[in-house]
Design a protein around this motif. Sequence first.
Motif, PDB file in Angstrom:
ATOM      1  N   ASN A  48       3.956 -28.812 -21.538  1.00 17.79           N
ATOM      2  CA  ASN A  48       4.902 -29.923 -21.399  1.00 17.79           C
ATOM      3  C   ASN A  48       5.637 -30.185 -22.711  1.00 17.79           C
ATOM      4  OD1 ASN A  48       5.079 -31.526 -18.765  1.00 17.79           O
ATOM      5  ND2 ASN A  48       2.892 -31.125 -18.892  1.00 17.79           N
ATOM      6  N   GLY A  49       4.908 -30.109 -23.831  1.00 16.31           N
ATOM      7  CA  GLY A  49       5.560 -30.304 -25.116  1.00 16.31           C
ATOM      8  C   GLY A  49       6.616 -29.246 -25.388  1.00 16.31           C
ATOM      9  N   MET A  50       6.282 -27.989 -25.064  1.00 20.81           N
ATOM     10  CA  MET A  50       7.231 -26.907 -25.286  1.00 20.81           C
ATOM     11  C   MET A  50       8.467 -27.053 -24.408  1.00 20.81           C
ATOM     12  SD  MET A  50       6.208 -25.025 -27.723  1.00 20.81           S
ATOM     13  CE  MET A  50       7.377 -23.691 -27.524  1.00 20.81           C
ATOM     14  N   GLU A  51       8.307 -27.637 -23.224  1.00 21.08           N
ATOM     15  CA  GLU A  51       9.454 -27.775 -22.333  1.00 21.08           C
ATOM     16  C   GLU A  51      10.245 -29.048 -22.579  1.00 21.08           C
ATOM     17  OE1 GLU A  51      11.033 -28.204 -17.863  1.00 21.08           O
ATOM     18  OE2 GLU A  51       9.724 -29.555 -18.943  1.00 21.08           O
ATOM     19  N   ILE A  52       9.580 -30.180 -22.615  1.00 19.27           N
ATOM     20  CA  ILE A  52      10.300 -31.457 -22.669  1.00 19.27           C
ATOM     21  C   ILE A  52      11.103 -31.588 -23.956  1.00 19.27           C
ATOM     22  CG2 ILE A  52      10.007 -33.959 -22.740  1.00 19.27           C
ATOM     23  CD1 ILE A  52       7.595 -33.585 -20.853  1.00 19.27           C
ATOM     24  N   GLY A  53      10.542 -31.152 -25.074  1.00 21.69           N
ATOM     25  CA  GLY A  53      11.289 -31.227 -26.325  1.00 21.69           C
ATOM     26  C   GLY A  53      12.583 -30.452 -26.284  1.00 21.69           C
ATOM     27  N   VAL A  54      12.612 -29.369 -25.513  1.00 19.29           N
ATOM     28  CA  VAL A  54      13.790 -28.503 -25.467  1.00 19.29           C
ATOM     29  C   VAL A  54      14.971 -29.185 -24.775  1.00 19.29           C
ATOM     30  CG1 VAL A  54      14.643 -26.262 -24.616  1.00 19.29           C
ATOM     31  CG2 VAL A  54      12.386 -26.435 -25.635  1.00 19.29           C
ATOM     32  N   TYR A  55      14.722 -30.265 -24.029  1.00 18.40           N
ATOM     33  CA  TYR A  55      15.858 -31.001 -23.469  1.00 18.40           C
ATOM     34  C   TYR A  55      16.712 -31.609 -24.585  1.00 18.40           C
ATOM     35  CZ  TYR A  55      14.161 -30.412 -18.728  1.00 18.40           C
ATOM     36  OH  TYR A  55      13.780 -29.862 -17.526  1.00 18.40           O
ATOM     37  N   GLY A  56      16.086 -31.926 -25.719  1.00 20.69           N
ATOM     38  CA  GLY A  56      16.867 -32.360 -26.874  1.00 20.69           C
ATOM     39  C   GLY A  56      17.740 -31.240 -27.401  1.00 20.69           C
ATOM     40  N   LEU A  57      17.174 -30.015 -27.442  1.00 14.31           N
ATOM     41  CA  LEU A  57      17.948 -28.858 -27.869  1.00 14.31           C
ATOM     42  C   LEU A  57      19.081 -28.567 -26.895  1.00 14.31           C
ATOM     43  CD1 LEU A  57      18.420 -26.418 -29.690  1.00 14.31           C
ATOM     44  CD2 LEU A  57      16.686 -25.187 -28.359  1.00 14.31           C
ATOM     45  N   LEU A  58      18.833 -28.743 -25.593  1.00 11.13           N
ATOM     46  CA  LEU A  58      19.893 -28.534 -24.604  1.00 11.13           C
ATOM     47  C   LEU A  58      21.063 -29.467 -24.884  1.00 11.13           C
ATOM     48  CD1 LEU A  58      20.956 -27.286 -21.963  1.00 11.13           C
ATOM     49  CD2 LEU A  58      19.740 -29.103 -20.732  1.00 11.13           C
ATOM     50  N   GLY A  59      20.755 -30.719 -25.188  1.00  8.94           N
ATOM     51  CA  GLY A  59      21.816 -31.676 -25.477  1.00  8.94           C
ATOM     52  C   GLY A  59      22.622 -31.299 -26.709  1.00  8.94           C
TER      53      GLY A  59
ATOM     54  N   LEU B  37      17.653 -31.804 -16.669  1.00 11.99           N
ATOM     55  CA  LEU B  37      16.415 -32.138 -15.966  1.00 11.99           C
ATOM     56  C   LEU B  37      16.574 -31.945 -14.459  1.00 11.99           C
ATOM     57  CD1 LEU B  37      15.234 -35.256 -17.959  1.00 11.99           C
ATOM     58  CD2 LEU B  37      13.670 -33.490 -17.127  1.00 11.99           C
ATOM     59  N   LEU B  38      17.683 -32.415 -13.922  1.00 13.65           N
ATOM     60  CA  LEU B  38      17.929 -32.267 -12.484  1.00 13.65           C
ATOM     61  C   LEU B  38      18.086 -30.796 -12.100  1.00 13.65           C
ATOM     62  CD1 LEU B  38      20.444 -35.211 -11.906  1.00 13.65           C
ATOM     63  CD2 LEU B  38      18.021 -35.132 -11.270  1.00 13.65           C
ATOM     64  N   LEU B  39      18.822 -30.061 -12.906  1.00 18.48           N
ATOM     65  CA  LEU B  39      19.054 -28.652 -12.615  1.00 18.48           C
ATOM     66  C   LEU B  39      17.753 -27.855 -12.663  1.00 18.48           C
ATOM     67  CD1 LEU B  39      21.157 -26.420 -12.090  1.00 18.48           C
ATOM     68  CD2 LEU B  39      21.375 -26.174 -14.574  1.00 18.48           C
TER      69      LEU B  39
ATOM     70  N   ILE C  98      24.061 -19.426 -25.597  1.00 20.50           N
ATOM     71  CA  ILE C  98      22.939 -20.180 -26.167  1.00 20.50           C
ATOM     72  C   ILE C  98      22.539 -21.310 -25.225  1.00 20.50           C
ATOM     73  CG2 ILE C  98      22.395 -21.884 -27.970  1.00 20.50           C
ATOM     74  CD1 ILE C  98      23.446 -19.969 -30.007  1.00 20.50           C
ATOM     75  N   VAL C  99      23.512 -21.945 -24.607  1.00 17.00           N
ATOM     76  CA  VAL C  99      23.200 -23.009 -23.636  1.00 17.00           C
ATOM     77  C   VAL C  99      22.439 -22.429 -22.446  1.00 17.00           C
ATOM     78  CG1 VAL C  99      24.169 -24.731 -22.063  1.00 17.00           C
ATOM     79  CG2 VAL C  99      25.179 -24.404 -24.341  1.00 17.00           C
ATOM     80  N   THR C 100      22.890 -21.292 -21.923  1.00 21.23           N
ATOM     81  CA  THR C 100      22.175 -20.698 -20.794  1.00 21.23           C
ATOM     82  C   THR C 100      20.805 -20.179 -21.217  1.00 21.23           C
ATOM     83  OG1 THR C 100      23.176 -18.493 -21.104  1.00 21.23           O
ATOM     84  CG2 THR C 100      24.349 -20.063 -19.699  1.00 21.23           C
ATOM     85  N   SER C 101      20.668 -19.743 -22.482  1.00 22.14           N
ATOM     86  CA  SER C 101      19.365 -19.318 -23.002  1.00 22.14           C
ATOM     87  C   SER C 101      18.374 -20.473 -22.992  1.00 22.14           C
ATOM     88  CB  SER C 101      19.529 -18.774 -24.422  1.00 22.14           C
ATOM     89  OG  SER C 101      18.272 -18.535 -25.034  1.00 22.14           O
ATOM     90  N   VAL C 102      18.854 -21.649 -23.399  1.00 16.22           N
ATOM     91  CA  VAL C 102      17.995 -22.840 -23.390  1.00 16.22           C
ATOM     92  C   VAL C 102      17.611 -23.210 -21.965  1.00 16.22           C
ATOM     93  CG1 VAL C 102      17.889 -25.297 -23.961  1.00 16.22           C
ATOM     94  CG2 VAL C 102      18.945 -23.688 -25.563  1.00 16.22           C
ATOM     95  N   LEU C 103      18.564 -23.130 -21.045  1.00 17.82           N
ATOM     96  CA  LEU C 103      18.262 -23.431 -19.641  1.00 17.82           C
ATOM     97  C   LEU C 103      17.224 -22.456 -19.084  1.00 17.82           C
ATOM     98  CD1 LEU C 103      21.848 -24.211 -18.300  1.00 17.82           C
ATOM     99  CD2 LEU C 103      19.938 -25.832 -18.440  1.00 17.82           C
ATOM    100  N   ALA C 104      17.346 -21.188 -19.426  1.00 23.22           N
ATOM    101  CA  ALA C 104      16.378 -20.196 -18.956  1.00 23.22           C
ATOM    102  C   ALA C 104      14.982 -20.503 -19.490  1.00 23.22           C
ATOM    103  CB  ALA C 104      16.821 -18.794 -19.382  1.00 23.22           C
ATOM    104  N   SER C 105      14.899 -20.884 -20.757  1.00 25.80           N
ATOM    105  CA  SER C 105      13.604 -21.241 -21.341  1.00 25.80           C
ATOM    106  C   SER C 105      13.009 -22.449 -20.625  1.00 25.80           C
ATOM    107  CB  SER C 105      13.780 -21.543 -22.833  1.00 25.80           C
ATOM    108  OG  SER C 105      12.558 -21.950 -23.416  1.00 25.80           O
ATOM    109  N   LEU C 106      13.832 -23.439 -20.351  1.00 24.65           N
ATOM    110  CA  LEU C 106      13.358 -24.639 -19.655  1.00 24.65           C
ATOM    111  C   LEU C 106      12.812 -24.299 -18.277  1.00 24.65           C
ATOM    112  CD1 LEU C 106      16.222 -27.096 -20.658  1.00 24.65           C
ATOM    113  CD2 LEU C 106      13.780 -27.433 -21.160  1.00 24.65           C
TER     114      LEU C 106
END
Length: 488
Positions: free
Chosen positions: A112-123, A148-150, A302-310
Amino acid sequence: MPVTSSGERLADTGPALRTGSLGTADIAFFVVSAAAPLTVMAGVAPLAVLLGGIGAPVGYLLAGVTLTVFAVGFTAMSRHVRGGGAFYAYITRGLGRGAGMGAALLALVGYNGMEIGVYGLLGTATQDTVHALTGTGIPWLPVSLAGLLLIGYGGYRSIDFGAKLLGVLLVAETGILVLLAAGVLIEGGAHGLSLASFAPEHVFVPGLAVVLAFAFAAFTGFESTVIYRREARDPARTVPRATYAAVGFLGLFYAFVVWIAIQAYGDAEVVAAAGGDPAGLFFAAITTYVGAWAADLMHVLIVTSVLASLLAFHNAINRYGLALAEEGVLPKALARVHPRHGSPYVAGLAQSVLGAIVVLAFAAAGADPYGQLLLWVNTPGMLGLMALQLLAAVAVPLYFRRIRHQEGVLRTLVAPLVAAVLLTAALGLVVTHLAEFTGASTTVNTVLAALVPAVFLAGLLLARRLRRRRPDVYQRFAAEPAADADAG
């Protein structure tokens, strides 16, 4: 699938995960996508070069070798452990239910930490991309909430849908780095291609410790191959192959791309370039060697890379939640599987709600989405997953001592012990260099690091409580199905 206290699986009482859906490549896509290669290279590798010099590529190779050694024992055990609990199931079989319960909570917090924090990076990544392409600014919070919705929708759909989507995104993000590499190789770099990065005098420097810390962090999540065992085709073969493919690809690809970046500027100039503009190092290189259009495309990817990681981490978390709900540790509702998509959709919904709460809390506090939401939430997640790797390495030889098997001593004893020593050193490097990761104060870093043993201790206390008050749940926790015993 529920289990009895004796470890035997009960008959299905409702929809189940889609068995036989994933091949080796599909599972590898999940794992490599979670690592977000483009984001790691463009966002973190310049710091590795700045602090470790031109020998930085070797740090990624050394991390890859260490995790390959870990994979030897880990994959040997994967042929005998057939449950869906991944790390905690392995640790339970080797170290007992108390340690397994601690590992289960640590896995939930870590992923959860690895995923939720990355929403900040997505922004922030989306902000940077929009500004680079249009010159305008946008707020980060709506972007993170839309993400988050996506991601929630992606987790709701079938696992093969996610695998196909991640495959496309992964090819795109690695493709842009290959395009950069081709441009540099064709032009011969800034001053001709050089192998000085691999010379001992450039590798064994004081900054190597920092490079290794960055490198090990770049592999976080590669072990999640075993989470998809129940959905894999021929898991005894598919899971080990995917594990080796993922760690091998990441180690070689990271080292190659960092070396390419060094060649783009030259051995004598790259450290100064990284210090002058670390965030722009890769963008300037691809502009020079390929064209401005490629830099614009890299921003988008880079944006799609972050989405893929999420999405990759979201799917892993959902399956951990499903397994723990089936065991009775988490609420039973989280064990529900979608009748059409075969996805753990309730666990996914719960994870998305948790993510939204954390993101909104940081936003309400006026926190920086990168420096605080990403780094403060990611750091204990990264440390937790590294600690789980270490515990799993220790569990392997203890497990094989107790069962009948035909595995060799190299896989069941030598490799796991070597991996345990190397992972202990790696964890120590990361903990002692947390300031380079977070940029935070000593107090903040101490709290972030202390969360890992605190969560593990909470799991030990939970196991003790369950053993006394809910012995049925305690006994079936990570229970060994009859098929496992037969395999031994």
